[in-house]
Every structure is written in C-alpha cells, then in structure tokens.
Design a protein around this motif. Sequence first.
Motif, PDB file in Angstrom:
ATOM      1  N   ASP A  77       5.801  12.007  -2.231  1.00  0.00           N
ATOM      2  CA  ASP A  77       7.156  12.027  -1.782  1.00  0.00           C
ATOM      3  C   ASP A  77       8.196  11.170  -2.396  1.00  0.00           C
ATOM      4  O   ASP A  77       9.029  11.043  -2.112  1.00  0.00           O
ATOM      5  CB  ASP A  77       6.686  11.515  -0.388  1.00  0.00           C
ATOM      6  CG  ASP A  77       5.875  12.471   0.575  1.00  0.00           C
ATOM      7  OD1 ASP A  77       6.003  13.782   0.392  1.00  0.00           O
ATOM      8  OD2 ASP A  77       5.202  11.782   1.377  1.00  0.00           O
ATOM      9  N   LEU A  78       7.494  10.176  -3.253  1.00  0.00           N
ATOM     10  CA  LEU A  78       8.462   9.402  -4.019  1.00  0.00           C
ATOM     11  C   LEU A  78       8.077   9.212  -5.366  1.00  0.00           C
ATOM     12  O   LEU A  78       8.005   8.304  -6.027  1.00  0.00           O
ATOM     13  CB  LEU A  78       8.247   7.843  -3.337  1.00  0.00           C
ATOM     14  CG  LEU A  78       8.683   7.553  -1.856  1.00  0.00           C
ATOM     15  CD1 LEU A  78       8.263   6.405  -1.432  1.00  0.00           C
ATOM     16  CD2 LEU A  78      10.389   7.799  -1.669  1.00  0.00           C
ATOM     17  N   TRP A  80       7.645   0.604  -1.378  1.00  0.00           N
ATOM     18  CA  TRP A  80       7.152   0.492  -0.160  1.00  0.00           C
ATOM     19  C   TRP A  80       8.334   0.471   0.937  1.00  0.00           C
ATOM     20  O   TRP A  80       8.241   0.853   1.898  1.00  0.00           O
ATOM     21  CB  TRP A  80       6.552  -0.892  -0.088  1.00  0.00           C
ATOM     22  CG  TRP A  80       5.365  -0.924  -0.752  1.00  0.00           C
ATOM     23  CD1 TRP A  80       4.482  -0.066  -1.181  1.00  0.00           C
ATOM     24  CD2 TRP A  80       4.593  -2.075  -1.535  1.00  0.00           C
ATOM     25  NE1 TRP A  80       3.466  -0.126  -1.986  1.00  0.00           N
ATOM     26  CE2 TRP A  80       3.464  -1.510  -2.229  1.00  0.00           C
ATOM     27  CE3 TRP A  80       4.842  -3.495  -1.388  1.00  0.00           C
ATOM     28  CZ2 TRP A  80       2.469  -2.462  -3.036  1.00  0.00           C
ATOM     29  CZ3 TRP A  80       4.141  -4.416  -2.215  1.00  0.00           C
ATOM     30  CH2 TRP A  80       2.919  -3.980  -2.801  1.00  0.00           C
ATOM     31  N   VAL A  81       9.532  -0.209   0.364  1.00  0.00           N
ATOM     32  CA  VAL A  81      10.651  -0.356   1.330  1.00  0.00           C
ATOM     33  C   VAL A  81      11.059   1.104   1.618  1.00  0.00           C
ATOM     34  O   VAL A  81      11.604   1.605   2.781  1.00  0.00           O
ATOM     35  CB  VAL A  81      11.561  -1.264   0.738  1.00  0.00           C
ATOM     36  CG1 VAL A  81      12.847  -1.148   1.701  1.00  0.00           C
ATOM     37  CG2 VAL A  81      11.111  -2.558   0.529  1.00  0.00           C
ATOM     38  N   GLN A  82      11.264   2.087   0.476  1.00  0.00           N
ATOM     39  CA  GLN A  82      11.780   3.550   0.519  1.00  0.00           C
ATOM     40  C   GLN A  82      10.830   4.063   1.410  1.00  0.00           C
ATOM     41  O   GLN A  82      11.509   5.162   2.229  1.00  0.00           O
ATOM     42  CB  GLN A  82      11.962   3.902  -0.582  1.00  0.00           C
ATOM     43  CG  GLN A  82      12.891   5.033  -0.826  1.00  0.00           C
ATOM     44  CD  GLN A  82      13.588   5.524  -2.137  1.00  0.00           C
ATOM     45  OE1 GLN A  82      13.697   4.380  -2.961  1.00  0.00           O
ATOM     46  NE2 GLN A  82      14.005   6.652  -2.286  1.00  0.00           N
ATOM     47  N   HIS A 112      16.219   0.301   1.676  1.00  0.00           N
ATOM     48  CA  HIS A 112      15.939   0.112   0.268  1.00  0.00           C
ATOM     49  C   HIS A 112      17.615  -0.075  -0.539  1.00  0.00           C
ATOM     50  O   HIS A 112      17.454  -0.382  -1.465  1.00  0.00           O
ATOM     51  CB  HIS A 112      15.184   1.188  -0.373  1.00  0.00           C
ATOM     52  CG  HIS A 112      15.955   2.404  -0.390  1.00  0.00           C
ATOM     53  ND1 HIS A 112      16.144   3.714   0.403  1.00  0.00           N
ATOM     54  CD2 HIS A 112      16.844   3.017  -1.552  1.00  0.00           C
ATOM     55  CE1 HIS A 112      16.809   4.541   0.167  1.00  0.00           C
ATOM     56  NE2 HIS A 112      17.161   4.355  -1.393  1.00  0.00           N
ATOM     57  N   GLN A 113      18.547   0.556   0.185  1.00  0.00           N
ATOM     58  CA  GLN A 113      19.813   0.271  -0.272  1.00  0.00           C
ATOM     59  C   GLN A 113      20.302  -1.030  -0.253  1.00  0.00           C
ATOM     60  O   GLN A 113      21.433  -1.354  -1.016  1.00  0.00           O
ATOM     61  CB  GLN A 113      21.012   1.170   0.251  1.00  0.00           C
ATOM     62  CG  GLN A 113      20.495   2.732   0.143  1.00  0.00           C
ATOM     63  CD  GLN A 113      21.325   3.718   0.744  1.00  0.00           C
ATOM     64  OE1 GLN A 113      21.642   3.407   2.187  1.00  0.00           O
ATOM     65  NE2 GLN A 113      21.947   4.828   0.527  1.00  0.00           N
ATOM     66  N   GLN A 114      19.831  -1.735   0.621  1.00  0.00           N
ATOM     67  CA  GLN A 114      20.356  -3.046   1.097  1.00  0.00           C
ATOM     68  C   GLN A 114      19.481  -4.306   0.419  1.00  0.00           C
ATOM     69  O   GLN A 114      19.863  -5.586   0.302  1.00  0.00           O
ATOM     70  CB  GLN A 114      20.517  -3.463   2.501  1.00  0.00           C
ATOM     71  CG  GLN A 114      21.179  -2.144   3.107  1.00  0.00           C
ATOM     72  CD  GLN A 114      21.609  -2.660   4.640  1.00  0.00           C
ATOM     73  OE1 GLN A 114      22.347  -3.443   5.083  1.00  0.00           O
ATOM     74  NE2 GLN A 114      20.862  -1.438   5.359  1.00  0.00           N
ATOM     75  N   LEU A 115      18.130  -4.019   0.018  1.00  0.00           N
ATOM     76  CA  LEU A 115      17.182  -4.943  -0.619  1.00  0.00           C
ATOM     77  C   LEU A 115      16.933  -4.714  -1.826  1.00  0.00           C
ATOM     78  O   LEU A 115      16.077  -5.531  -2.169  1.00  0.00           O
ATOM     79  CB  LEU A 115      15.853  -4.782   0.249  1.00  0.00           C
ATOM     80  CG  LEU A 115      16.124  -4.861   1.815  1.00  0.00           C
ATOM     81  CD1 LEU A 115      14.647  -4.683   2.631  1.00  0.00           C
ATOM     82  CD2 LEU A 115      16.555  -6.488   2.154  1.00  0.00           C
ATOM     83  N   PHE A 135       5.028  -8.897   4.199  1.00  0.00           N
ATOM     84  CA  PHE A 135       6.158  -8.535   3.764  1.00  0.00           C
ATOM     85  C   PHE A 135       6.533  -7.417   4.632  1.00  0.00           C
ATOM     86  O   PHE A 135       7.979  -7.116   5.047  1.00  0.00           O
ATOM     87  CB  PHE A 135       5.830  -8.306   2.386  1.00  0.00           C
ATOM     88  CG  PHE A 135       6.743  -6.715   2.081  1.00  0.00           C
ATOM     89  CD1 PHE A 135       7.797  -6.842   1.647  1.00  0.00           C
ATOM     90  CD2 PHE A 135       6.097  -5.637   1.956  1.00  0.00           C
ATOM     91  CE1 PHE A 135       8.584  -5.841   1.254  1.00  0.00           C
ATOM     92  CE2 PHE A 135       6.899  -4.480   1.755  1.00  0.00           C
ATOM     93  CZ  PHE A 135       8.004  -4.613   1.184  1.00  0.00           C
ATOM     94  N   ALA A 136       5.590  -6.527   4.947  1.00  0.00           N
ATOM     95  CA  ALA A 136       6.086  -5.390   5.845  1.00  0.00           C
ATOM     96  C   ALA A 136       6.500  -5.876   7.230  1.00  0.00           C
ATOM     97  O   ALA A 136       7.557  -5.449   7.962  1.00  0.00           O
ATOM     98  CB  ALA A 136       4.987  -4.405   6.309  1.00  0.00           C
ATOM     99  N   ALA A 137       5.892  -6.893   7.820  1.00  0.00           N
ATOM    100  CA  ALA A 137       6.272  -7.529   9.032  1.00  0.00           C
ATOM    101  C   ALA A 137       7.665  -8.083   8.976  1.00  0.00           C
ATOM    102  O   ALA A 137       8.597  -8.000   9.841  1.00  0.00           O
ATOM    103  CB  ALA A 137       5.239  -8.393   9.787  1.00  0.00           C
ATOM    104  N   SER A 138       8.090  -8.571   7.770  1.00  0.00           N
ATOM    105  CA  SER A 138       9.484  -9.041   7.578  1.00  0.00           C
ATOM    106  C   SER A 138      10.598  -8.195   7.522  1.00  0.00           C
ATOM    107  O   SER A 138      11.620  -8.506   8.188  1.00  0.00           O
ATOM    108  CB  SER A 138       9.357  -9.892   6.168  1.00  0.00           C
ATOM    109  OG  SER A 138       8.351 -10.951   6.050  1.00  0.00           O
TER     110      SER A 138
END
Length: 648
Positions: free
Chosen positions: A154-155, A180-182, A234-237, A311-314
């Motif tokens: 998918d990515l 991971w973010v995307q 993902h656009q902001q990080l 990280f994911a929780a953040s």
Amino acid sequence: MVQKPSSWDTQQWRDLSQHFNSEDVVDVGTGGGTALSSTPSHAKMLLITVGELDDRPRRQRAVPPRDSSPESCRAWREAGPGVWAPERSDSLAASGHMDARTHRRTVGTPKTMAERAGRRCCLGWDFSTQQVKVVAVDAELNVFYEDSVHFDRDLPEFGTQGGVHVHKDRLTVTSPVLMWVQALDLILEKMKASGFDFSQVLALSGAGQQHGSVYWKTGASLALSSLSPALLLHQQLQACFSVSDCPIWMDSSTTAQCHQLEAAVGGAQALSCLTGSRAYERFTGNQISKIFQKNPEAYSNSERISLVSSFAASLFLGGYSPIDYSDGSGMNLLQIQEKVWSQACLDACAPHLKEKLGSPVPSCSVVGAISSYYVQRYGFPPGCKVVAFTGDNPASLAGMRLEEGDVAVSLGTSDTLFLWLQKPMPALEGHIFCNPVDARQYMALLCFKNGSLMREKIRDESASCSWNKFSKALQSTEMGNNGNLGFYFDVMEITPEIIGCHRFNADNMEVSAFPGDVEIRALVEGQFMAKRIHAEGLGYRIMPKTKILATGGASHNKDILQVLADVFGAPVYVIDTTSSACVGSAYRAFHGLAGGTGVAFSEVVKSAPQPSLAATPNPGASQVYAALLPRYAELEQRILSKARGPLE
C-alpha cells in the motif's frame, strides 16, 4: 454483556453499557474467508450485511477498494445507500460469511446505518514490522471491525521489502518513520470512508514492534500539539524526525555497543539481573548508543526518543507519550524490579538520555485524551482516552489472556514461549519483561530457532514425508520413549547454543541413530522438555491452575499437543492469535478505562471468547517426566561443555 468490574459503581456501568447492542450488525472485512479470497484483488471491498443469515434480501453498503482511487470513490458516492459492487462482489453478499477467528457475526434484524453505527467500543492498534492494523472491540469483547495497511503493497513509494530496509552490511536494518505515519493516515481515511463511527470510541491503545526507536527532532512537540485537521499527519510531520530511517528489532549491527554496556555494569549476568536480559544487538539502549557514536548530530538534535509503541501513542495524543514499563523492559535500560531507568545503563549508552526518554509509566496507564486533531478531522469524542501503548509481545500476552502460571507456546518456524511469572530469575538466556496487565508481575519470553523446520525434516526422514505417519509414531510409542532422548538442532540454537543432532539411549550412551518411531518421539519430547527446563530456569513453576495455550502450525496436530500436555503436566488449549496484539491492545484499553492497576485484568476480559481444550495429561505422565527432565538437562550440559571446549 461484559460483566461489571467490581470497582465500578452501578451508575458508571449503566452509563457505559447502555450504548452497546448485542444484536448489532458487523462487517465482513478483506482477507476473511473463501468468498473474499476468490475475489479479484482490485474488486475486494468491505461489505456490511444487514439481516439474519437466511434467504431474505440484504441491504449492503460497499466501501471503496483498498486503492481508494478517485474513480472508485466517485462510483461509491454516486451509488448512495444501495448496492454498488465491481466484478464478482455478489458472491460476497450471498455467502453470508462469518469469520470465527475474529468472532464476527451477522445477527438481529435490519437496522439503519445510524443504528448500526451506535456501538461503543475500544480500538486496538498494532504497528508491526510489515503493516499497521486496527480492530474495534465492543463491550461484549467481540471484534466487529478490522482493517490494515500493508507497507510494501500500500505504500510502495518507501521501497521496503517486508516493511524494512536491509542495508549493504546485511546487519543494519531500518524502517522509514514517515511510512508509519502515512500508514496511520491511510487506515484512518479508510475507516472514515467505510462509515466507521469514531464518536463511539471510548478509548484506544496499541502495540508496536519491540525494540525499535524513533528520534523526534527539536521543535517536534510544537508541531504535534498544533496539528491542522485540514491536512494529513504525514504532511505536517515531515520535518519532525532527526533520524528518517529508524533502527528496528531486526538490526544486529551493535555488537560493540553491547560489549560496552555489559562491561559498564559488571558483565552479562549483572545486566540481566538489572534489566531482565543480557545485552542484545536489537535492544534499544544499544541502538541509541550507536546513533550517538555514529551520528552525534542527529542524537544532539533529538529532543525526545520514543519506542515504536510510545511513538504511535504520541501521534494520537498530540504530545509525547511516556514509555510503558513492559515495552521499556526490552531496552537494556530499565531496572525491572524498581521500574526506573538505570543510571549506569543510561550513562553507558549516551549523555542526557534520561531527559530524552521521559519517565516510564505502568502499562495500564491512561496517558491522556485524544488530540483535538482526531476530534475535528474524524469525529472522535473529546473524552476518548489513550491508554499507554506497549510492545507487540506483551500485547499478545494480553490478547491471549494469560494468567499467573500460564504458558503460551507458539509452534512455528521458531518456537516461542510466553510465560507469566511472579518471581523471575533473570538469566543469560531468554528475556524478562514487566507484565503488561499487572505491574507487580512479570512475563518471560524464550525463543527456539529449531521449530517447525526441524519437525518437518524428521517427518521426511522418519515418516515418509507424512504427518499421518508422524502422528501414528507418537501414538505407538510410550511416554518417556523407553529412556531414549534426543537433541535436534539443524541450525545453531539460541537456547542453548548447540548445533547438530545428538541421541542418547537409556544408559546415557550416545548412539548414531534411532528407529523411525523412536526418533519422532525423541524429537517432540526433547523439544518440549527443553522448553520446560529453560522456562523453569527463568523462574517459571507449574501451578494447579496452569494452562498451556498453543498456537502456530503444529498446534493443529493433536498428537504433538498430547506430548506437550504430558511433558508440562498441564491441559493444552488452542487459541487463534491472528490479531492477538491488536485484540490485546483493545482489551488493555478497556482495562485502562476500568481503572487499570485498581482492577484485575482478568475481571475485565472474563467474557471474551474462550480457547478450546485440545489435550489433557495422560495418567502417570508426571512421574515419567519427573525422572526424564533432570537427565535431559544433564545431557544438554554435557553437549554444551563439549561444544565449548576446555578453554571455555
């Protein structure tokens, strides 16, 4: 309904339970069952079937395929609430498929979309090596929704194979943090397109692949706390990470750092007693040490270092989430008894590391409310709680609902043991982690490389490649194998470090071969005796209430499970663990809501689907193996001493 935890008053429970409907309708998701597997990949959709499993017409709502292409979405929107489906989707609706593995069901009478959507739940997430996955679990602890994003498929723009980048040295293995973010963006957008009602989510928790680390660049906290709901994450990080490709559990490039850490605290056993494990190349402290030594600028520019789980929780909190005790104990940094960072270990790895890690917290902690970003963009309720994320192995222990004295045995390519421990004895082998559902207890993990491939090799050599003949050999031979014992290591074993096949007769004399039936029983008995011996070496003790939960390919063979029951002297149950980390994360979210440390996890999950009894110990088994186990342990030490030689 799920039973009310004893610590909740009646009004609390009434406020929660009134939103659940046991007759609700659930989805048939991609990847579940023959009807879906026979559908072309471009046509796979999420079909929600309303009505009982009978011949009456069903109303369906089709959700865009996985590619979520503009053309697919446009056709879906234009179709409205009726039926829209590309090629062959009728077979899905007609199948009335129910997936028992995730406890999905289609019951009750037809409901409107609004009625069906009103199902209060907790979400469980899993940020694993190859995908991000989510499940929704209702108050009856049934999974009624699941979806995933597969990194390679998918990515593809991130160029991963198996979700990772293997570097030229073949030792360094990393994954792109923005992938991971995307993936989270993509899965949330898919949920939104499916009509998932985020307003019904009471809490969420999750799991991450253990040992991986994420490096937040100075200033990232401001970006996290001021996310615009008009844009994807993902656009902001994109500018928030000082290391773009993060080291993960498959990395084995930190041998020098491991030696440095063990030397700093007085040796491998001292480190194990302190942190639960000797130094391992994949463990996070050693990976951080390598970043500091090889890329000091990136380390200096990191204001926070997270595990994959925190990280994911953040991302959900809109601020830095603390590391939980259980995943934190897979870093070679946490003192597992005191549950604080070891200053000696921190100093050995990198300067100012304590400030970059933050303070660890109990695994059942509610670490905050969900970020307003998710409230505004997806419709989560402002009061949705985020329960600390943990590692995938601890989350699986929660998903399998292990209790004190229990063992989970995964019989796959490698054989893995999860153990619930009260009084651990850290050793040079295996790992001791803080327990993810009871902060006063512990869990242990043991891995054995020579699992199913070794069983298949002996099957081919001694049973004409037939599992049926393999099983008959186990049935025709006696418990204890008339004193014949075998050690079978086709590749260098982890526990213990031995390679090769070694066979001993009843007089402890090494022999070159066994008859076929004897060979098969020697293999299976030997594998399970080794597991019990090394589990007891970490402090495990069989209790009257002990049960063994078996998963993996060999758990389908009742004769293998019978040997497991006999050797351990405990009943064996089988349980599906396809989504155990996800489901365990949802269970942990309910636990956090119910009060965490003040409520027994077993009380919260007592109504979950039960495993199936597969085998009970034969009469006389305990006496047979009480005599054999010490012999097996002594012979193992003999082989190990011979392999190491006189200089060691």
